[in-house]
Design an enzyme around this catalytic site. Structure first.
Site, PDB file in Angstrom:
ATOM      1  N   ARG A 107      -5.638  24.869  22.211  1.00 22.76           N
ATOM      2  CA  ARG A 107      -6.473  24.642  21.034  1.00 22.76           C
ATOM      3  C   ARG A 107      -6.661  25.934  20.221  1.00 22.76           C
ATOM      4  O   ARG A 107      -7.446  25.970  19.270  1.00 22.76           O
ATOM      5  CB  ARG A 107      -7.836  24.086  21.479  1.00 22.76           C
ATOM      6  CG  ARG A 107      -8.658  23.558  20.328  1.00 22.76           C
ATOM      7  CD  ARG A 107      -9.975  22.917  20.746  1.00 22.76           C
ATOM      8  NE  ARG A 107     -10.697  22.531  19.553  1.00 22.76           N
ATOM      9  CZ  ARG A 107     -10.420  21.459  18.842  1.00 22.76           C
ATOM     10  NH1 ARG A 107      -9.467  20.638  19.229  1.00 22.76           N
ATOM     11  NH2 ARG A 107     -11.110  21.194  17.747  1.00 22.76           N
ATOM     12  N   ASP A 137     -13.143  17.632  18.150  1.00 20.15           N
ATOM     13  CA  ASP A 137     -12.618  16.826  17.051  1.00 20.15           C
ATOM     14  C   ASP A 137     -13.221  15.418  17.088  1.00 20.15           C
ATOM     15  O   ASP A 137     -13.941  15.055  18.021  1.00 20.15           O
ATOM     16  CB  ASP A 137     -11.099  16.722  17.155  1.00 20.15           C
ATOM     17  CG  ASP A 137     -10.412  18.074  17.104  1.00 20.15           C
ATOM     18  OD1 ASP A 137     -10.944  18.981  16.433  1.00 20.15           O
ATOM     19  OD2 ASP A 137      -9.363  18.220  17.749  1.00 20.15           O
ATOM     20  N   HIS A 139     -16.513  21.878  14.910  1.00 15.92           N
ATOM     21  CA  HIS A 139     -15.117  21.460  14.817  1.00 15.92           C
ATOM     22  C   HIS A 139     -14.171  22.422  15.541  1.00 15.92           C
ATOM     23  O   HIS A 139     -13.032  22.067  15.878  1.00 15.92           O
ATOM     24  CB  HIS A 139     -14.713  21.346  13.344  1.00 15.92           C
ATOM     25  CG  HIS A 139     -13.682  20.294  13.074  1.00 15.92           C
ATOM     26  ND1 HIS A 139     -12.877  19.746  14.059  1.00 15.92           N
ATOM     27  CD2 HIS A 139     -13.307  19.683  11.911  1.00 15.92           C
ATOM     28  CE1 HIS A 139     -12.072  18.852  13.528  1.00 15.92           C
ATOM     29  NE2 HIS A 139     -12.301  18.791  12.228  1.00 15.92           N
ATOM     30  N   THR A 145     -29.708  13.803  18.328  1.00 19.84           N
ATOM     31  CA  THR A 145     -30.982  13.325  17.786  1.00 19.84           C
ATOM     32  C   THR A 145     -31.050  11.819  17.956  1.00 19.84           C
ATOM     33  O   THR A 145     -30.160  11.092  17.498  1.00 19.84           O
ATOM     34  CB  THR A 145     -31.135  13.690  16.297  1.00 19.84           C
ATOM     35  OG1 THR A 145     -30.930  15.103  16.137  1.00 19.84           O
ATOM     36  CG2 THR A 145     -32.528  13.328  15.801  1.00 19.84           C
TER      37      THR A 145
END
Length: 220
Positions: free
Chosen positions: A13, A187, A183, A162
């Site tokens: 990544r 993803d 991000h 939340t």
């Protein structure tokens, strides 16, 4: 607590992480409606805290953080959450150590909330561990969208949840949940999988807990 540093040079990544942590610093939020019909008869807030933590601990993307050591993954996370002072109409931040068995977590939660229910301090319980994530609740209103705006350098990578007000829809009990992630490490695919697994855990929760109750009652 263990924190495992990621080898950036060999991380699959690496390009995505560097793009969203350096060039286009980007966090995002998604609000979903969870079917919590299976939680009927259980206290919603502690049940959701446990379910969220159990699911977070199943996904390394939701346990990834940037510390002074570098970017890495915590092996286990604990929930840090808000409690409401009904008299003063203020809230305080509390945390409870995660326990694999819900009944053990519930006892610890009840102890913490009882100890700090009348607090007027923002940080009510000291000693919050680094390997913890934030959960808050807005039980006074359902919502279809909720966005936090985290200021700073955009390096806070851990998720924030939340919870809204539950509502009835088509004979089901639904709960709005806003999920905010960075991000650089998470993803849309990861959020989608997280929601899918969380929903599965909610469905299984009621059946398992009722079964445990029956076993405990039969053994008395």
């Amino acid at each position: 607590m263990a924190f495992h540093l990621i080898d950036l040079e060999n991380w699959e990544r690496r390009e995505h992480y560097q793009h969203f942590i350096r060039e286009v610093v980007c966090s995002y939020s998604m609000t979903v409606n969870l079917d919590i019909t299976a939680l009927e008869g259980f206290r919603l807030y502690p049940a959701m805290l446990w379910l969220l933590t159990d699911t977070v601990n199943a996904f390394p993307e939701f346990r990834t953080a940037l510390t002074q050591e570098g970017v890495g993954v915590y092996d286990t996370m604990h929930p840090a959450y808000t409690i409401f002072n009904k008299e003063k109409k203020t809230f305080s931040a509390v945390w409870t150590e995660f326990q694999k068995e819900y009944r053990d977590f519930l006892r610890a939660y009840e102890s913490d909330t009882a100890a700090y229910a009348s607090s007027t301090h923002y940080i009510a319980k000291p000693g919050r561990p680094e390997n913890s994530f934030d959960v808050s609740a807005i039980p006074w209103a359902p919502f279809t969208s909720f966005h936090l705006h985290v200021a700073g350098e955009g390096t806070y990578l851990l998720p924030i949840f939340t919870i809204g007000k539950a509502f009835e829809n088509g004979g089901k009990r639904m709960l709005p949940l806003a999920i905010q992630v960075h991000h650089a490490v998470c993803d849309g695919y990861h959020v989608g999988r997280f929601v899918e697994v969380l929903q599965e855990k909610i469905r299984d929760f009621g059946e398992k807990q009722r079964g445990d109750r029956r076993k405990a009652h039969d053994s008395e």
